[in-house]
Structure formats: structure tokens, C-alpha cells
Write an enzyme that holds these catalytic residues in place. Structure first.
Site, PDB file in Angstrom:
ATOM      1  N   HIS A 176       0.863  -1.185   0.000  1.00 22.91           N
ATOM      2  CA  HIS A 176       0.000   0.000   0.000  1.00 22.91           C
ATOM      3  C   HIS A 176       0.892   1.226   0.000  1.00 22.91           C
ATOM      4  O   HIS A 176       2.089   1.141   0.281  1.00 22.91           O
ATOM      5  CB  HIS A 176      -0.988  -0.015   1.162  1.00 22.91           C
ATOM      6  CG  HIS A 176      -0.355   0.123   2.516  1.00 22.91           C
ATOM      7  ND1 HIS A 176       0.524  -0.810   3.035  1.00 22.91           N
ATOM      8  CD2 HIS A 176      -0.483   1.092   3.465  1.00 22.91           C
ATOM      9  CE1 HIS A 176       0.894  -0.417   4.240  1.00 22.91           C
ATOM     10  NE2 HIS A 176       0.318   0.731   4.524  1.00 22.91           N
ATOM     11  N   HIS A 233       6.107  -4.965  11.925  1.00 20.27           N
ATOM     12  CA  HIS A 233       5.423  -3.659  11.851  1.00 20.27           C
ATOM     13  C   HIS A 233       4.933  -3.234  13.234  1.00 20.27           C
ATOM     14  O   HIS A 233       3.767  -2.924  13.456  1.00 20.27           O
ATOM     15  CB  HIS A 233       4.236  -3.769  10.862  1.00 20.27           C
ATOM     16  CG  HIS A 233       3.685  -2.438  10.433  1.00 20.27           C
ATOM     17  ND1 HIS A 233       2.658  -1.799  11.089  1.00 20.27           N
ATOM     18  CD2 HIS A 233       3.993  -1.632   9.395  1.00 20.27           C
ATOM     19  CE1 HIS A 233       2.353  -0.666  10.475  1.00 20.27           C
ATOM     20  NE2 HIS A 233       3.155  -0.537   9.447  1.00 20.27           N
ATOM     21  N   ASP A 253       5.634   4.889   4.938  1.00 22.42           N
ATOM     22  CA  ASP A 253       6.554   3.960   5.604  1.00 22.42           C
ATOM     23  C   ASP A 253       6.656   2.623   4.865  1.00 22.42           C
ATOM     24  O   ASP A 253       7.414   1.745   5.283  1.00 22.42           O
ATOM     25  CB  ASP A 253       6.180   3.767   7.089  1.00 22.42           C
ATOM     26  CG  ASP A 253       4.775   3.226   7.288  1.00 22.42           C
ATOM     27  OD1 ASP A 253       3.871   3.551   6.477  1.00 22.42           O
ATOM     28  OD2 ASP A 253       4.557   2.481   8.268  1.00 22.42           O
ATOM     29  N   HIS A 254       5.938   2.506   3.770  1.00 21.18           N
ATOM     30  CA  HIS A 254       6.020   1.299   2.939  1.00 21.18           C
ATOM     31  C   HIS A 254       6.552   1.579   1.536  1.00 21.18           C
ATOM     32  O   HIS A 254       6.755   0.639   0.772  1.00 21.18           O
ATOM     33  CB  HIS A 254       4.650   0.614   2.852  1.00 21.18           C
ATOM     34  CG  HIS A 254       4.186   0.081   4.168  1.00 21.18           C
ATOM     35  ND1 HIS A 254       4.171  -1.258   4.476  1.00 21.18           N
ATOM     36  CD2 HIS A 254       3.757   0.730   5.285  1.00 21.18           C
ATOM     37  CE1 HIS A 254       3.737  -1.422   5.712  1.00 21.18           C
ATOM     38  NE2 HIS A 254       3.474  -0.232   6.227  1.00 21.18           N
TER      39      HIS A 254
END
Lengths: 320, 320
Positions: free
Chosen positions: B60, B268, B64-65
Site C-alpha cells: 500500500h 510492523h 513507511d512502505h
């Protein structure tokens, strides 16, 4: 005034050096010049906080100087920053950041104000520092930022005080604060007559990528420190050719000597230069610069801090 | 098959944990699932190289991804990568990356092919792995990727060989390779009759941010390992409320038990959970998950590697 380097590698990070980011601390807080990817990770290893960052100055829009900006903005938001943040840089900085924010659903709990480099000097962004901007020569628009103290503190001149007959005591503080007084005997004393001239303001110039150091001739007038890239040694630069539009240690050092800059801080080293052992090392960069430049020379290291005292002397601080 | 975690923190990096990025090694090379800022810095500490990365799968588009993607692409370019790179993810992934490339003058010496999640399964991107996609529940579109071995190797069945009278020797190799043979006495032997059934293919599911683990019920059928976020403990999740749309350790572990997943790898973690000492620690997450789930449980750590053997057993590998 204090500089702390958050990244000193050119293009890509190495195990010991991140890509570009330089923190400048002064009486009013801290500002960041460039924000390569991983700058916020380096900040975690300092006592700086994205929460009280005053402004970001981007020298140019190559990724190794700006890919850490979205993450830093996001993390400041997660830290519940509410203070506005000024971001200064060349076009299309705002389009870059706003594009990332929009495509990645990044909403910030504080306002971001984008200021074009052309407006940076007039914007009077910082209480305690005046900002100047100088264009450089690189593959894309690149700039140097100059930061000059707005000196407000004044010192009393003991000889003048004696001549005026001001007794040691609270009147000294009143005069130092810029206010005129009347002595017990009725004679007036003007503050301006018993204050020393203001000291010379400190000035630090931090340049972006640039293959023509001489473009800084005007910007470095009165500067105590120039922070400039020395991506290569001259031999490597000549082998690679002028395409990347970077400087060699030789060219920067020669300019710094000719411009009589007291302190030169080199950074943005090609990853081909190893820290210690290797066919090419940072010692090659250093030796080349020292051969040209007799001033106070430093090769920046990640997280190293350099203090500029009021006399204009730059010294490396011990690790915290 | 081997997993190596390049980041295990949620939202912001910490001193010990970077934001999300997970490398999956298989016979054909390696792929990356998510690419938070600083993923390329973590890669420097592995034996992975951006040069031979096969594909990137983005779960997504939260920063932070994905904020490490432009820098990773740029560094692969500086390493002179020429092989095409597939980047899979939800919209507007391509607009995000292309926008950054355009505004920061990033030109790559290799082609980048963007593949929408909807087309990922059919795209048949990887020689040795089939890819499946499952939608999750988060603040923005988020997905899980399933990677299933395409098992091609076959083993001979010794009893069948003996029954067919095949003498030990080169004919065994011919039969194992899928070819029929004729024995010296003239009798034919079909490869299919002396091969064991193909072993069960290994399957790993790596999920993006998600507050409804039960959405993975179908995706985890036949899976050996589920990699899933456990951002909070249940108590913290309830205190914060459902707004962030993350999972608690309890909810994921309960789902993994009900779905009878052999191995669960949690990642995470909110930065509020300290590694060792603190009011909240990773041990809280672990205890909560263990209370619900009796399978093989791991809390991912940055740079830790986990091997999935052909029997479907997941074990943590020692550091290199």
C-alpha cells in the site's frame, strides 16, 4: 553556530556515510540543508528533533539531496508537530513534495510553506540568521545558502564607562541594553557612547553540487566557513569527464585559498573513496586539498559536529 | 525460500528498526515486498543487491512502505543495472514514482514496468513463484501478496524403480528428467510410473497493513507462513481506537490459530514497544500472540533471516 553532518556521501549511501543532509544549529534553533534519504534515521542518532526544525533549505532536486524530505515531514507529523515549517528550494520542489503527499495520502498536522530560492533572502525566515542565496553550476539548478548571524548582543567598553564616570552597578546593564541613563550627578550618558562596536557576524556558506567553485566568490566574502562538495580527486574527475558536473578537491581547495576563506569543510564524497583502506581513500581527497589550501581544513564525517566560535574559529567537537 | 526483514517498525524508524521492507529469496533470485525509506541502507548490510532485484511488490502507498522506492531505483541505476524491473502495487503507485522521477530529474538506465495489483497474478512475473493477491482493510487500499513455489523438481520412487527392474545407473537420471526409457531387455519404462508425486509447494503470504486478518482466510489456505503486522497489543489498540486500522497481536494470532497456519511471523511494531526495557516492550506483543497461537511464532527483527525448508518448517537463521 554549529554544523552537524547527517550525510557525507555522493549519490548512494555507504555503510558509513549517508547521502546529503547538514544540520546548522544557532541561537534560534536548527535548520537543515538538504535531506537525502535516511536523514531522519541519522537525526535519531543526534539530539536534534524534527519537532523543532525551523526550516529546510534544499540546494537542488537530485534524489540524494531530497528523497528524505517526505519521510521527515511524515515523521514530524507523527510526532505531533504543529509549528509551521518553511521549505526553501528551487522549482519544482513544491510540485515534488505535494505530488508525493497527494499520491501517498500524507496529511500533516502542521502547515508547510514553500519558498522559492529567489525569495529566500527577502523572506526573513529566521530570527537570528540572515539568508543569502548564490546560484551554482550543476546538471540541474543548484544553489548555495549563506547564513549570517544577526548580531544583537553588545559589550560595554570599560574604558569608556570609566571616562564617563559610570559607577559599577545596575546602570551598566541598562546601558548594555541600549538605553541611555542619567548619573546621580545629573550628567547624561548615552548607551551608544559606552558600547563596543558590534562584533563581526559569523557567516557559514553551504553549497550544493557544483563544478564551478569560483561562482561563490561573492557569496564567501566575510564567510568563516565554506561547506562544499569534493566528490572526486582531480585525477578521477578528469578520468570521468565533466559530465556529472562535480568538483574535485583540488578545484575547491584552490578556490578557497584564492578567496581566503578561513575554514573549508569538504563533503559529498564519491562512494569509491573508502574511509580507511582501499585503492582510493578519503586520505587522497584530503591530501589533494591540503596541498592547495593552508587554512583550517576538515573532511566531514557522518554525525561529526563542528563548532564555529565567535572569533570565527572552526573546531571539531568530540562525539557526545 | 528465505525471508529477510529490512524493516520491522510501524510509521517511523527507531534506532534498531527501520520502516517496512521484506526480502523474499527463492531459487530464482529475490523480490522485495514494500520499500520504506532507508530500505537501500538496510540492503547494504545484507548480501542482496539492487542490481539483481527481480520485482518490487508494494502492499500500500503509505510512506513507511514506499518512500524508499525512488532512492532504491536511483541506486540501482548508479550500479548500472540494465535488467528491467517490475513494480507491482495499487494505484496511484505509478503516478507516485513517475512524479518523483520527473520532478527530481531521475533517469534510469533500465526499464521499469508498473503492474497493477489487479494484474499481478496473471502477469506471471517470476519463473519460480506464482503470485496471488488478496485485498485487506486499511485506511487506504492495501493488499497481501502470496508467493507459491512452482515445483518442478521430481524425485524417483526407489520401490517403483525396483519393481520395473531399472538398474541403478544413467537411466535413473533420464527417468527423473521426465523422459521414458527402454531397458536392455526391451521393456519400456515410463517416467511418470517411477516418479514420486510432486511435493507440496511452499507458500508464503506477506500482508500489508490490515485491521481484519480474517480477510486472509482464503489466501492462507495451503500457506506455510503468514507475515502480518501486529502494530499493537490489544489493550493499546483499544485505547487508541480503530482509526489507524491496524491489527493487534491478539487478533492476528487468533486468526492464525483458526486458519491453522503453521508459522506466523509478526512485524510492523509501533515504536512505543521497546526491544528490551520500557513500559511497553516487544515481549508484550509476543506474550499476547503466544497465548492465542500454538504454532511456530516469530517476532521479526531487522536483518533477521528465516528459512522455510521443503518440509514447510520455518526456522530463524543465525546472523551471517
Amino acid at each position: 553556530m554549529e554544523l552537524q553532518f547527517l550525510g557525507t556521501s555522493s549519490g548512494t549511501p555507504t555503510k558509513t556515510r549517508n547521502v546529503s543532509g547538514t544540520a546548522l544549529r544557532s541561537a534560534g534553533g536548527w535548520v537543515l540543508v538538504d535531506c537525502g534519504e535516511g536523514t531522519q534515521h541519522r537525526i535519531l542518532r543526534t539530539n536534534l528533533s524534527p519537532h523543532d526544525l525551523r526550516a529546510v533549505f534544499v540546494t537542488h532536486l537530485h534524489g540524494d539531496h531530497c528523497y528524505g524530505l517526505p519521510g521527515l515531514l511524515a515523521s514530524a507529523g507523527l510526532l505531533n508537530r504543529t509549528a509551521p515549517l518553511a521549505i526553501v528550494g528551487p522549482q519544482p520542489l513544491e510540485r515534488y513534495v505535494r505530488g508525493v503527499m497527494e499520491t501517498t495520502a500524507l496529511q500533516l498536522p502542521y502547515p508547510v510553506r514553500f519558498i522559492d530560492v529567489a525569495d529566500a533572502a527577502a523572506a526573513d525566515l529566521l530570527d537570528d540568521l540572515a539568508v543569502t542565496v548564490a546560484p551554482l553550476s550543476h546538471r540541474i539548478a543548484s544553489y548555495a545558502y549563506g547564513f549570517t548571524e544577526k548580531v544583537t548582543e553588545r559589550r560595554l567598553d570599560a574604558a569608556m564607562l570609566a571616562a564617563a564616570g559610570v559607577p559599577r552597578g545596575p546602570l551598566w546593564g541598562v546601558l548594555q541594553g541600549g538605553n541611555d541613563v542619567t548619573l546621580p550627578d545629573g550628567s547624561p550618558v548615552r548607551s551608544a557612547d559606552v558600547l563596543q562596536p558590534p562584533r563581526r557576524p559569523r557567516r557559514i556558506v553551504i553549497a550544493g553540487d557544483n563544478d564551478m567553485p569560483e561562482l561563490l566568490a561573492q557569496a564567501v566574502q566575510g564567510a568563516d566557513v565554506l561547506v562544499h562538495e569534493a566528490t572526486y580527486t582531480e585525477a578521477v574527475l578528469e578520468k570521468i569527464g565533466p559530465g556529472p558536473q562535480h568538483s574535485s578537491a583540488l578545484r575547491v581547495a584552490r578556490f578557497a585559498r584564492e578567496a581566503a576563506i578561513p575554514s573549508l569543510l569538504l563533503t559529498h564524497f564519491s562512494p569509491r573513496y573508502q574511509d580507511e583502506r582501499g585503492p582510493l581513500t578519503l586520505a587522497d581527497i584530503e591530501a589533494e586539498a591540503r596541498a592547495e589550501y593552508g587554512g583550517s581544513l576538515f573532511l566531514a564525517r557522518d554525525l561529526a559536529r563542528y563548532a564555529l566560535d565567535k572569533a570565527g574559529m572552526l573546531t571539531e567537537l568530540p562525539p557526545r
